[in-house]
Design a protein around this motif. Structure first.
Motif, PDB file in Angstrom:
ATOM      1  N   THR A  18       2.677   1.568  -3.265  1.00 40.45           N
ATOM      2  CA  THR A  18       1.540   1.915  -4.417  1.00 40.45           C
ATOM      3  C   THR A  18       1.266   3.449  -4.060  1.00 40.45           C
ATOM      4  O   THR A  18       1.253   4.184  -5.294  1.00 40.45           O
ATOM      5  CB  THR A  18       0.366   1.198  -4.363  1.00 40.45           C
ATOM      6  N   LYS A  19       1.110   3.830  -2.922  1.00 42.48           N
ATOM      7  CA  LYS A  19       0.582   5.557  -2.927  1.00 42.48           C
ATOM      8  C   LYS A  19       1.801   6.310  -3.296  1.00 42.48           C
ATOM      9  O   LYS A  19       1.638   7.182  -3.864  1.00 42.48           O
ATOM     10  CB  LYS A  19       0.465   5.627  -1.148  1.00 42.48           C
ATOM     11  N   GLU A  70       0.734  -1.127  -0.032  1.00 43.82           N
ATOM     12  CA  GLU A  70      -0.007  -0.054   0.027  1.00 43.82           C
ATOM     13  C   GLU A  70       0.948   1.236  -0.140  1.00 43.82           C
ATOM     14  O   GLU A  70       0.601   2.302  -0.659  1.00 43.82           O
ATOM     15  CB  GLU A  70      -1.096  -0.148   1.221  1.00 43.82           C
ATOM     16  N   ASN A 116       1.927   6.227  -7.057  1.00 45.92           N
ATOM     17  CA  ASN A 116       0.805   7.225  -7.695  1.00 45.92           C
ATOM     18  C   ASN A 116       1.449   8.823  -7.509  1.00 45.92           C
ATOM     19  O   ASN A 116       1.119   9.519  -8.012  1.00 45.92           O
ATOM     20  CB  ASN A 116      -0.268   6.767  -6.815  1.00 45.92           C
ATOM     21  N   GLU A 117       1.913   9.142  -6.336  1.00 44.91           N
ATOM     22  CA  GLU A 117       2.443  10.440  -6.008  1.00 44.91           C
ATOM     23  C   GLU A 117       3.456  10.576  -6.923  1.00 44.91           C
ATOM     24  O   GLU A 117       3.411  11.908  -7.601  1.00 44.91           O
ATOM     25  CB  GLU A 117       2.923  10.630  -4.434  1.00 44.91           C
TER      26      GLU A 117
END
Length: 174
Positions: A153-154, A150, A157-158
């Motif tokens: 992945t965050k 998680e 994405n950032e």
């Protein structure tokens, strides 16, 4: 190999600039076809590859969030391009520029996946490698695999948000 009992050697596995590594999997990601280039570069026989999960060649220095992105994209019936660090059975590594697409039956049902991998431009690897190292470092900060995935992945994405590009455009912009 997916459990990383093989220790990475740090040695790049040679393969030709014009060669293409080809594999096909079923919908669960189990290998159903591996061309001769795949067998030679991974140092595996058909018996060692066929029926095995494709992650048998996963290198421990690849961030898990990239594979989550693979699966999310493929399960949305879309193709994906990505730079991937793989590991041969002796611990040597080889970078690929992967193009993975869903395979369909006559009724347009997804029945598996087809992957063509080319030898990437070293300049592109020099750009993606620090990003992958940052994602791996983020994963390492978390005790549980779910939290690690998680978090990376965050962060991915950032990172993409800062570029103002979706993943596919970002990969081709390198």
């Amino acid at each position: 190999m997916s459990d990383h009992r093989i220790t990475p050697t740090g040695i790049a596995r040679p393969w030709g600039d014009e060669e293409i590594i080809v594999s096909k999997t079923d919908i669960k990601g189990r290998i159903i076809y591996a061309n001769d280039v795949f067998q030679r570069v991974s140092i595996m026989t058909p018996d060692q590859l066929i029926g095995k999960p494709h992650n048998i060649i996963r290198h421990p220095h690849m961030p898990r969030c990239i594979f989550k992105l693979f699966w999310d994209t493929l399960q949305a019936n879309k193709e994906i391009f990505a730079y991937v660090l793989n590991m041969a059975s002796n611990g040597d590594h080889y970078w690929v520029f992967a193009h993975v697409t869903p395979s369909y039956d006559d009724h347009m049902n997804v029945v598996g996946y087809h992957s063509n991998r080319r030898k990437p431009d070293p300049d592109k690897i020099a750009k993606i490698e620090p990003i992958y190292k940052t994602l791996l470092a983020e994963e390492a900060k978390h005790a549980g695999p779910r939290e690690a995935l998680e978090a990376s992945t965050k962060l991915l994405n950032e990172t993409l948000a800062k570029t103002g590009m979706p993943y596919d455009e970002f990969i081709f912009s390198l």
